[in-house]
Write a protein that holds these residues in place. Structure first.
Motif, PDB file in Angstrom:
ATOM      1  N   VAL A  93      -6.655  13.116  14.284  1.00  8.53           N
ATOM      2  CA  VAL A  93      -7.504  13.253  13.105  1.00  8.53           C
ATOM      3  C   VAL A  93      -8.858  12.618  13.408  1.00  8.53           C
ATOM      4  CG1 VAL A  93      -5.525  13.213  11.529  1.00  8.53           C
ATOM      5  CG2 VAL A  93      -6.731  11.076  12.067  1.00  8.53           C
ATOM      6  N   PRO A  94      -9.885  12.959  12.669  1.00  4.96           N
ATOM      7  CA  PRO A  94     -11.178  12.282  12.847  1.00  4.96           C
ATOM      8  C   PRO A  94     -11.092  10.839  12.354  1.00  4.96           C
ATOM      9  CG  PRO A  94     -11.403  14.363  11.640  1.00  4.96           C
ATOM     10  CD  PRO A  94      -9.958  14.046  11.674  1.00  4.96           C
ATOM     11  N   GLY A  95     -11.948   9.980  12.932  1.00  2.18           N
ATOM     12  CA  GLY A  95     -12.042   8.613  12.427  1.00  2.18           C
ATOM     13  C   GLY A  95     -11.634   7.571  13.443  1.00  2.18           C
ATOM     14  N   GLY A  96     -11.571   6.312  12.951  1.00  2.00           N
ATOM     15  CA  GLY A  96     -11.263   5.174  13.793  1.00  2.00           C
ATOM     16  C   GLY A  96      -9.787   4.805  13.764  1.00  2.00           C
ATOM     17  N   HIS A  97      -9.492   3.583  14.208  1.00  2.00           N
ATOM     18  CA  HIS A  97      -8.119   3.142  14.445  1.00  2.00           C
ATOM     19  C   HIS A  97      -7.220   3.302  13.220  1.00  2.00           C
ATOM     20  CE1 HIS A  97      -4.833   0.940  16.248  1.00  2.00           C
ATOM     21  NE2 HIS A  97      -4.851   0.061  15.265  1.00  2.00           N
ATOM     22  N   HIS A  98      -7.736   2.989  12.035  1.00  2.41           N
ATOM     23  CA  HIS A  98      -6.909   3.034  10.825  1.00  2.41           C
ATOM     24  C   HIS A  98      -7.100   4.319  10.016  1.00  2.41           C
ATOM     25  CE1 HIS A  98      -5.482  -1.004  11.408  1.00  2.41           C
ATOM     26  NE2 HIS A  98      -6.693  -1.514  11.374  1.00  2.41           N
ATOM     27  N   ALA A  99      -7.717   5.338  10.599  1.00  2.00           N
ATOM     28  CA  ALA A  99      -8.048   6.544   9.846  1.00  2.00           C
ATOM     29  C   ALA A  99      -6.812   7.218   9.256  1.00  2.00           C
ATOM     30  CB  ALA A  99      -8.799   7.533  10.742  1.00  2.00           C
ATOM     31  N   VAL A 100      -5.721   7.290  10.022  1.00  2.00           N
ATOM     32  CA  VAL A 100      -4.518   7.978   9.538  1.00  2.00           C
ATOM     33  C   VAL A 100      -3.974   7.278   8.302  1.00  2.00           C
ATOM     34  CG1 VAL A 100      -2.156   8.654  10.126  1.00  2.00           C
ATOM     35  CG2 VAL A 100      -3.961   8.804  11.860  1.00  2.00           C
ATOM     36  N   LEU A 101      -3.991   5.951   8.324  1.00  2.00           N
ATOM     37  CA  LEU A 101      -3.439   5.181   7.213  1.00  2.00           C
ATOM     38  C   LEU A 101      -4.370   5.166   6.004  1.00  2.00           C
ATOM     39  CD1 LEU A 101      -0.925   3.496   6.559  1.00  2.00           C
ATOM     40  CD2 LEU A 101      -2.141   1.485   7.395  1.00  2.00           C
ATOM     41  N   ARG A 102      -5.663   5.151   6.242  1.00  6.95           N
ATOM     42  CA  ARG A 102      -6.624   5.089   5.137  1.00  6.95           C
ATOM     43  C   ARG A 102      -6.790   6.430   4.425  1.00  6.95           C
ATOM     44  NH1 ARG A 102     -11.100   1.409   8.339  1.00  6.95           N
ATOM     45  NH2 ARG A 102     -10.095  -0.621   7.943  1.00  6.95           N
ATOM     46  N   ARG A 103      -6.618   7.509   5.157  1.00  7.86           N
ATOM     47  CA  ARG A 103      -6.730   8.851   4.565  1.00  7.86           C
ATOM     48  C   ARG A 103      -5.464   9.629   4.936  1.00  7.86           C
ATOM     49  NH1 ARG A 103     -11.389   6.974   6.416  1.00  7.86           N
ATOM     50  NH2 ARG A 103     -11.221   7.876   8.508  1.00  7.86           N
ATOM     51  N   PRO A 104      -4.363   9.339   4.242  1.00  7.49           N
ATOM     52  CA  PRO A 104      -3.048   9.786   4.706  1.00  7.49           C
ATOM     53  C   PRO A 104      -2.610  11.168   4.248  1.00  7.49           C
ATOM     54  CG  PRO A 104      -2.763   8.381   2.799  1.00  7.49           C
ATOM     55  CD  PRO A 104      -4.266   8.435   3.074  1.00  7.49           C
ATOM     56  N   GLN A 105      -3.508  11.972   3.686  1.00  7.18           N
ATOM     57  CA  GLN A 105      -3.068  13.244   3.117  1.00  7.18           C
ATOM     58  C   GLN A 105      -2.351  14.128   4.142  1.00  7.18           C
ATOM     59  OE1 GLN A 105      -6.097  11.932   2.806  1.00  7.18           O
ATOM     60  NE2 GLN A 105      -6.354  11.543   0.607  1.00  7.18           N
ATOM     61  N   LEU A 120     -14.959   4.945   5.418  1.00  6.10           N
ATOM     62  CA  LEU A 120     -14.770   3.914   4.403  1.00  6.10           C
ATOM     63  C   LEU A 120     -15.702   4.157   3.225  1.00  6.10           C
ATOM     64  CD1 LEU A 120     -14.565   0.621   6.519  1.00  6.10           C
ATOM     65  CD2 LEU A 120     -12.719   1.659   5.205  1.00  6.10           C
ATOM     66  N   ASP A 121     -15.172   4.007   2.007  1.00  7.96           N
ATOM     67  CA  ASP A 121     -16.068   4.053   0.860  1.00  7.96           C
ATOM     68  C   ASP A 121     -16.723   2.680   0.701  1.00  7.96           C
ATOM     69  OD1 ASP A 121     -14.464   2.277  -0.810  1.00  7.96           O
ATOM     70  OD2 ASP A 121     -13.142   3.973  -1.218  1.00  7.96           O
ATOM     71  N   PRO A 122     -17.801   2.552  -0.085  1.00  6.95           N
ATOM     72  CA  PRO A 122     -18.524   1.280  -0.188  1.00  6.95           C
ATOM     73  C   PRO A 122     -17.646   0.113  -0.606  1.00  6.95           C
ATOM     74  CG  PRO A 122     -19.829   3.054  -1.131  1.00  6.95           C
ATOM     75  CD  PRO A 122     -18.487   3.636  -0.816  1.00  6.95           C
ATOM     76  N   GLY A 123     -16.692   0.354  -1.508  1.00 12.48           N
ATOM     77  CA  GLY A 123     -15.807  -0.716  -1.951  1.00 12.48           C
ATOM     78  C   GLY A 123     -14.926  -1.235  -0.833  1.00 12.48           C
ATOM     79  N   GLN A 124     -14.371  -0.320  -0.039  1.00 19.65           N
ATOM     80  CA  GLN A 124     -13.545  -0.727   1.091  1.00 19.65           C
ATOM     81  C   GLN A 124     -14.365  -1.494   2.124  1.00 19.65           C
ATOM     82  OE1 GLN A 124     -12.145   3.261   2.081  1.00 19.65           O
ATOM     83  NE2 GLN A 124     -10.048   2.657   1.610  1.00 19.65           N
ATOM     84  N   ARG A 145       0.827  -1.220   0.000  1.00 11.76           N
ATOM     85  CA  ARG A 145       0.000   0.000   0.000  1.00 11.76           C
ATOM     86  C   ARG A 145       0.854   1.260   0.000  1.00 11.76           C
ATOM     87  NH1 ARG A 145      -3.572   0.058   4.981  1.00 11.76           N
ATOM     88  NH2 ARG A 145      -3.452  -2.221   4.870  1.00 11.76           N
ATOM     89  N   PHE A 146       2.071   1.178   0.531  1.00 13.18           N
ATOM     90  CA  PHE A 146       2.911   2.364   0.631  1.00 13.18           C
ATOM     91  C   PHE A 146       3.509   2.774  -0.713  1.00 13.18           C
ATOM     92  CE2 PHE A 146       3.241   0.470   4.973  1.00 13.18           C
ATOM     93  CZ  PHE A 146       2.547   1.469   5.643  1.00 13.18           C
ATOM     94  N   GLY A 147       3.381   1.918  -1.717  1.00 15.03           N
ATOM     95  CA  GLY A 147       3.882   2.284  -3.030  1.00 15.03           C
ATOM     96  C   GLY A 147       3.215   3.527  -3.586  1.00 15.03           C
ATOM     97  N   SER A 148       1.948   3.744  -3.226  1.00 19.49           N
ATOM     98  CA  SER A 148       1.222   4.924  -3.721  1.00 19.49           C
ATOM     99  C   SER A 148       1.733   6.219  -3.097  1.00 19.49           C
ATOM    100  CB  SER A 148      -0.278   4.773  -3.443  1.00 19.49           C
ATOM    101  OG  SER A 148      -0.526   4.740  -2.044  1.00 19.49           O
ATOM    102  N   TRP A 149       2.551   6.126  -2.048  1.00 19.58           N
ATOM    103  CA  TRP A 149       3.090   7.310  -1.400  1.00 19.58           C
ATOM    104  C   TRP A 149       4.292   7.887  -2.153  1.00 19.58           C
ATOM    105  CZ3 TRP A 149       3.136   6.652   4.662  1.00 19.58           C
ATOM    106  CH2 TRP A 149       1.822   6.369   5.099  1.00 19.58           C
ATOM    107  N   GLN A 150       4.882   7.088  -3.050  1.00 20.97           N
ATOM    108  CA  GLN A 150       6.075   7.577  -3.729  1.00 20.97           C
ATOM    109  C   GLN A 150       5.770   8.782  -4.617  1.00 20.97           C
ATOM    110  OE1 GLN A 150       9.751   6.499  -3.698  1.00 20.97           O
ATOM    111  NE2 GLN A 150       9.278   8.623  -4.180  1.00 20.97           N
ATOM    112  N   HIS A 151       4.636   8.755  -5.304  1.00 22.03           N
ATOM    113  CA  HIS A 151       4.324   9.858  -6.221  1.00 22.03           C
ATOM    114  C   HIS A 151       4.202  11.195  -5.497  1.00 22.03           C
ATOM    115  CE1 HIS A 151       2.808  11.974  -9.702  1.00 22.03           C
ATOM    116  NE2 HIS A 151       1.772  12.382  -8.997  1.00 22.03           N
ATOM    117  N   PRO A 152       3.401  11.318  -4.415  1.00 21.37           N
ATOM    118  CA  PRO A 152       3.323  12.626  -3.742  1.00 21.37           C
ATOM    119  C   PRO A 152       4.625  13.044  -3.069  1.00 21.37           C
ATOM    120  CG  PRO A 152       2.057  10.972  -2.549  1.00 21.37           C
ATOM    121  CD  PRO A 152       2.436  10.351  -3.848  1.00 21.37           C
TER     122      PRO A 152
END
Length: 276
Positions: A226-238, A151-155, A33-40
């Motif tokens: 941040v707002p959200g549950g346990h994985h909120a930071v990782l799921r919405r990492p902006q 979470l979006d519906p797909g997740q 999942r961290f591969g998507s962090w390289q671009h930003p």
């Protein structure tokens, strides 16, 4: 055998090696999942993920026997991949935060960043469950944070898919067995800044739990929510990515770049053998 360290690059050209951001995933997950962090972070850092056995492309490989063995192997692999003087920032989420902390004790990062992770002296799970014992459905939902309103519906559908849940359970069992072998030794303390991230609706890792990280370092402690549950930071990492970019730029500009060293590893090894 698969690689312990996975890197992603955009092919950006720099005057010298970019700082390294090394990411450690939560229990029951791999590092892809961290591969998507390289671009930003292109032009600011090179992103690497730590890939434990027993997941993703290393599914059939055996887990290390102990937590310390896993950390020592990670540090050896990082040294081979990055060298000893490259600016380094470590990030770990939940179980990955505990791994990142122990890696930080054996290296000299510019900073340690963790999210959704109790302080090492309060590491959860140790001695609470025997190997192979079942994880209840409500526990699995809590660990996967299936009630996260963001979470979006797909997740949400993926987290409730029976086959995917079985795979998650298997990985969680492996990581739980590893975490039970962890023994916290308070010395030597870190000497770098520690940045801790929490989520408002995380009942497991509360602000009070995050504040306990102050005892793990002689450096400053910084906490963000941040707002959200346990994985909120990782799921919405902006927000996290913006913060990491600031730290990585500061690491690159530091007069004596922190990186992988042997002195910190030797100090931890001595403490381990003396029982400190």
């Amino acid at each position: 055998m698969g690689d312990w360290i996975i890197g992603w690059t955009t092919g950006a050209v720099a005057d010298g090696p970019l700082p390294a951001l090394v990411c450690l995933p939560p229990a029951g997950a791999g590092c892809r999942r961290f591969g998507s962090w390289q671009h930003p972070l292109a032009g600011t850092a090179e992103v690497f993920g730590v890939q434990l056995p027993g997941r993703e492309d290393r599914w059939h490989e055996p887990m290390p026997d102990t937590f310390d063995q896993a950390v020592d192997t990670i540090v050896t692999a990082l040294t081979r991949r990055l060298g000893r003087s490259r600016p380094l920032v470590l990030y770990g989420h939940s179980f990955g935060g505990l791994l990142a902390y122990e890696v930080a004790r054996r290296t000299t990062p510019y900073a340690l960043v963790v999210s959704g992770c109790r302080a090492p002296a309060r590491a959860p799970g140790t001695g609470r469950r025997t190997a192979g014992s079942p994880v209840r459905e409500d526990e699995l939902d809590r660990l996967l944070d299936t009630d996260d309103p963001g979470l979006d519906p797909g997740q949400a559908h993926g987290l409730r898919d029976l086959e995917l849940r079985e795979l998650a359970l298997e990985m969680l069992r492996k990581d739980a067995a590893l975490s039970r072998s962890y023994t916290h030794r308070p010395e030597p303390r870190l000497r770098v800044p520690v940045h801790v991230w929490g989520a408002d609706d995380d009942a497991t890792v509360t602000p009070a739990e995050l504040d306990r990280w102050a005892a793990a370092t002689t450096g400053p402690l910084h906490r963000r929510q941040v707002p959200g549950g346990h994985h909120a930071v990782l799921r919405r990492p902006q927000q996290l990515l913006a913060h990491l970019a600031e730290l990585l730029r500061a690491a690159a500009a530091a007069p004596a770049p922190a990186g992988l060293t042997t002195a910190a590893t030797a100090a931890v090894s001595a403490a381990r053998h003396t029982g400190a």
